[in-house]
Write a protein that holds these residues in place. Sequence first.
Motif, PDB file in Angstrom:
ATOM      1  N   ILE A  69      36.433  41.145  34.326  1.00  0.00           N
ATOM      2  CA  ILE A  69      37.674  40.367  34.304  1.00  0.00           C
ATOM      3  C   ILE A  69      38.730  40.999  33.410  1.00  0.00           C
ATOM      4  O   ILE A  69      39.928  40.742  33.578  1.00  0.00           O
ATOM      5  CB  ILE A  69      37.392  38.897  33.916  1.00  0.00           C
ATOM      6  CG1 ILE A  69      38.544  38.021  34.349  1.00  0.00           C
ATOM      7  CG2 ILE A  69      37.105  38.774  32.446  1.00  0.00           C
ATOM      8  CD1 ILE A  69      38.301  36.557  34.144  1.00  0.00           C
ATOM      9  N   THR A  70      38.328  41.850  32.474  1.00  0.00           N
ATOM     10  CA  THR A  70      39.342  42.495  31.629  1.00  0.00           C
ATOM     11  C   THR A  70      39.955  43.730  32.290  1.00  0.00           C
ATOM     12  O   THR A  70      40.879  44.313  31.741  1.00  0.00           O
ATOM     13  CB  THR A  70      38.788  42.866  30.236  1.00  0.00           C
ATOM     14  OG1 THR A  70      37.679  43.731  30.407  1.00  0.00           O
ATOM     15  CG2 THR A  70      38.350  41.625  29.469  1.00  0.00           C
ATOM     16  N   PRO A  75      42.019  39.954  37.622  1.00  0.00           N
ATOM     17  CA  PRO A  75      42.886  38.771  37.540  1.00  0.00           C
ATOM     18  C   PRO A  75      43.887  38.697  38.701  1.00  0.00           C
ATOM     19  O   PRO A  75      44.143  37.621  39.241  1.00  0.00           O
ATOM     20  CB  PRO A  75      43.586  38.951  36.193  1.00  0.00           C
ATOM     21  CG  PRO A  75      42.609  39.727  35.378  1.00  0.00           C
ATOM     22  CD  PRO A  75      41.931  40.659  36.342  1.00  0.00           C
ATOM     23  N   GLN A  76      44.433  39.845  39.101  1.00  0.00           N
ATOM     24  CA  GLN A  76      45.372  39.815  40.230  1.00  0.00           C
ATOM     25  C   GLN A  76      44.659  39.398  41.517  1.00  0.00           C
ATOM     26  O   GLN A  76      45.167  38.598  42.296  1.00  0.00           O
ATOM     27  CB  GLN A  76      46.006  41.193  40.440  1.00  0.00           C
ATOM     28  CG  GLN A  76      47.205  41.419  39.560  1.00  0.00           C
ATOM     29  CD  GLN A  76      47.934  42.716  39.913  1.00  0.00           C
ATOM     30  OE1 GLN A  76      48.014  43.607  39.082  1.00  0.00           O
ATOM     31  NE2 GLN A  76      48.470  42.813  41.114  1.00  0.00           N
ATOM     32  N   LEU A  78      41.878  37.643  41.705  1.00  0.00           N
ATOM     33  CA  LEU A  78      41.450  36.247  41.577  1.00  0.00           C
ATOM     34  C   LEU A  78      42.614  35.300  41.804  1.00  0.00           C
ATOM     35  O   LEU A  78      42.457  34.239  42.415  1.00  0.00           O
ATOM     36  CB  LEU A  78      40.854  36.000  40.194  1.00  0.00           C
ATOM     37  CG  LEU A  78      39.563  36.744  39.910  1.00  0.00           C
ATOM     38  CD1 LEU A  78      39.140  36.543  38.468  1.00  0.00           C
ATOM     39  CD2 LEU A  78      38.461  36.273  40.857  1.00  0.00           C
ATOM     40  N   GLU A  79      43.778  35.681  41.305  1.00  0.00           N
ATOM     41  CA  GLU A  79      44.942  34.825  41.524  1.00  0.00           C
ATOM     42  C   GLU A  79      45.240  34.736  43.024  1.00  0.00           C
ATOM     43  O   GLU A  79      45.526  33.648  43.545  1.00  0.00           O
ATOM     44  CB  GLU A  79      46.152  35.372  40.777  1.00  0.00           C
ATOM     45  CG  GLU A  79      47.333  34.433  40.872  1.00  0.00           C
ATOM     46  CD  GLU A  79      48.313  34.653  39.745  1.00  0.00           C
ATOM     47  OE1 GLU A  79      48.197  33.941  38.732  1.00  0.00           O
ATOM     48  OE2 GLU A  79      49.190  35.513  39.864  1.00  0.00           O
ATOM     49  N   MET A  92      38.563  26.546  43.506  1.00  0.00           N
ATOM     50  CA  MET A  92      37.882  27.790  43.132  1.00  0.00           C
ATOM     51  C   MET A  92      37.200  27.610  41.792  1.00  0.00           C
ATOM     52  O   MET A  92      37.798  27.111  40.844  1.00  0.00           O
ATOM     53  CB  MET A  92      38.886  28.941  43.019  1.00  0.00           C
ATOM     54  CG  MET A  92      38.276  30.221  42.456  1.00  0.00           C
ATOM     55  SD  MET A  92      39.394  31.667  42.505  1.00  0.00           S
ATOM     56  CE  MET A  92      40.489  31.343  41.130  1.00  0.00           C
ATOM     57  N   VAL A  93      35.945  28.001  41.710  1.00  0.00           N
ATOM     58  CA  VAL A  93      35.317  28.157  40.403  1.00  0.00           C
ATOM     59  C   VAL A  93      34.862  29.599  40.295  1.00  0.00           C
ATOM     60  O   VAL A  93      34.555  30.245  41.293  1.00  0.00           O
ATOM     61  CB  VAL A  93      34.132  27.201  40.168  1.00  0.00           C
ATOM     62  CG1 VAL A  93      34.589  25.766  40.142  1.00  0.00           C
ATOM     63  CG2 VAL A  93      33.054  27.424  41.187  1.00  0.00           C
ATOM     64  N   LEU A  94      34.876  30.072  39.069  1.00  0.00           N
ATOM     65  CA  LEU A  94      34.686  31.497  38.855  1.00  0.00           C
ATOM     66  C   LEU A  94      33.497  31.738  37.961  1.00  0.00           C
ATOM     67  O   LEU A  94      33.297  31.041  36.978  1.00  0.00           O
ATOM     68  CB  LEU A  94      35.954  32.040  38.182  1.00  0.00           C
ATOM     69  CG  LEU A  94      35.961  33.507  37.812  1.00  0.00           C
ATOM     70  CD1 LEU A  94      35.969  34.359  39.055  1.00  0.00           C
ATOM     71  CD2 LEU A  94      37.185  33.798  36.961  1.00  0.00           C
ATOM     72  N   ASN A  96      32.286  34.773  35.687  1.00  0.00           N
ATOM     73  CA  ASN A  96      32.537  36.098  35.127  1.00  0.00           C
ATOM     74  C   ASN A  96      31.295  36.469  34.355  1.00  0.00           C
ATOM     75  O   ASN A  96      30.976  35.861  33.340  1.00  0.00           O
ATOM     76  CB  ASN A  96      33.743  36.081  34.194  1.00  0.00           C
ATOM     77  CG  ASN A  96      33.958  37.436  33.542  1.00  0.00           C
ATOM     78  OD1 ASN A  96      34.020  38.443  34.232  1.00  0.00           O
ATOM     79  ND2 ASN A  96      34.049  37.457  32.223  1.00  0.00           N
TER      80      ASN A  96
END
Lengths: 333, 333
Positions: A69-70, A75-76, A78-79, A92-94, A96
């Motif tokens: 995720i870093t 992040p892009q 996932l968004e 949505m649940v994530l 990581n």
Amino acid sequence: MVTSRDVAQLAGVSQMTVSRVLQGSDKVAAATRERVLAAMQEAGYRPHAAARTMRTRRTSTVGVVVADITNPFYPQLLEAVGQALEAACQRMVLWNAPDPGGSSALQALDEGTVDGLIFTTITEGSDQLADALQRGEPIVLLHRGLDSLDCDQVTTDNLTGGRAVADYLVATGHTRIGFLQGPELTSTARHRERGFRDRLAELGHPLAAELTGQGGFAHDLARSAMRELLAQDDPPTAVFCANDLTALGAVDGAVSMGRRVPEDVWVIGYDDIAMASWDSYDITTVRQPIAEMARAAVHLLLERVDDRSLPPRKEQFPSELVVRSSTARTEVR
Amino acid sequence: MVTSRDVAQLAGVSQMTVSRVLQGSDKVAAATRERVLAAMQEAGYRPHAAARTMRTRRTSTVGVVVADITNPFYPQLLEAVGQALEAACQRMVLWNAPDPGGSSALQALDEGTVDGLIFTTITEGSDQLADALQRGEPIVLLHRGLDSLDCDQVTTDNLTGGRAVADYLVATGHTRIGFLQGPELTSTARHRERGFRDRLAELGHPLAAELTGQGGFAHDLARSAMRELLAQDDPPTAVFCANDLTALGAVDGAVSMGRRVPEDVWVIGYDDIAMASWDSYDITTVRQPIAEMARAAVHLLLERVDDRSLPPRKEQFPSELVVRSSTARTEVR
């Protein structure tokens, strides 16, 4: 917590009647139903989600599994996935987690707390995931695929992307061409490298072992690897990096040695994350159509949630070379 | 899916007996229990998670709510929270949603699919969240707090951080000092600004309205705002940015106009995200102790899951100015 027993008492009916109202049974008289509903409202009763899940077998929740995720790419992505799910009225649940096989996400799927899963960072060798896929569970691989498995996958054409970079660098006159690899267990790293390497060989400029380093899809590793390449007596004049995060690290490695990009060395990335176009980097890269890929993955997943018997589908999006000032605004030496 | 009916048939017992075995009832003979357990194993039966949740009332799952996942601060914070939860044998699920009040996360809490929630991007005016907090639900605010609410909060001392930047800039001789604000509804932006503004005034250099712009905690907005500040006849010689993402945008705004950092203008950020120390930026910033804050939030939350009657607790961590080459390695004009 308010229970159905409390509601029954308040409405002056049996618990069975409350249960029938909850199930929408037509065995309850209209007046009784209204009394029960009023009592539920008055008491603040909420049928427990768990119980409701058991009845409907659908949670309208999709799990997404990511390991890095870093890395700003995720992040892009996932968004974009979140927006596609929202448009389809899904939550949505994530997860990581360093485990790309997502064992705890698979457990959630098994237990029915999510309807399906999207894996974004799968690597070869995830046996548990392979088992779940072979059982026909609703799972889609997004961004990274698995060559060895026949299942729903949404990827870009990383082979062609790697070839395009080779064509571009040879056409612009480079002969000392470097490469910063990604982790071998990822399909993205493997395919980009294979396309790049094969095309360079076809063009008569096979990749030299001493101009190849491991960037590990990580800024700090890429920075170190770039410094090693540039410290050589005859350093590369251009370095292709297996993703944009690697390219950012490569630029910073060059900057840390007082080298200029592109005057001293060209740098090319892959993905076209937002940062690639920021002024301090402005990196030439190969674009993945992130939003389109996210929508396609959500579409495939929801179809499979509805019908597990669908044949496996593989969607591959084209990639596109985007030229910026980390390469083109200067002449090749 | 295998049901308890299948298990009952396989074991040659009634469904009620299967149910009693699942509930650990002592009304089942040992031999029968073993037959039922063997049948469960043979059939691949897994008691539905939903049903299990109803019995134990604990999911060992914590929800985290974030609104700005493409701001690199949040992936770093989420990774730290994930590690702290993993160390406590808890799973993390994430809601990334533009709604900072996290209504769908609150619903999950209400329905019992998570044991508690950590909010990282709360803003003033989230009525639904305020209601949940007043009902004593297990919720912790992390990073951003709410002045108006008495609840568990883990923040850094943003007031003191803002004051430290004012002290530093005045001590190094700046008199044309600029500021790029963050969104007014966030506690971080408000407190950093108040500390900075009040301290500048105390030092006899009140912040000038024409040297203040809105960076919106976003790279593109900050870049534009910086360009406007630098286009003035008498531009600022130093600009404090309400977070690091804003500072990255400010540097890129300067770069896009051919201005050099720090020779033409100093830039200071807030948070100390990983990118702040990358060579191409190397930004002076105010560090938040991300890992410690994450651990504290997880600790407070798990305590509250166990005991909702605990009094509200507010933990505030100190902040620290970290000087890098976006300011200090040059003389003030």
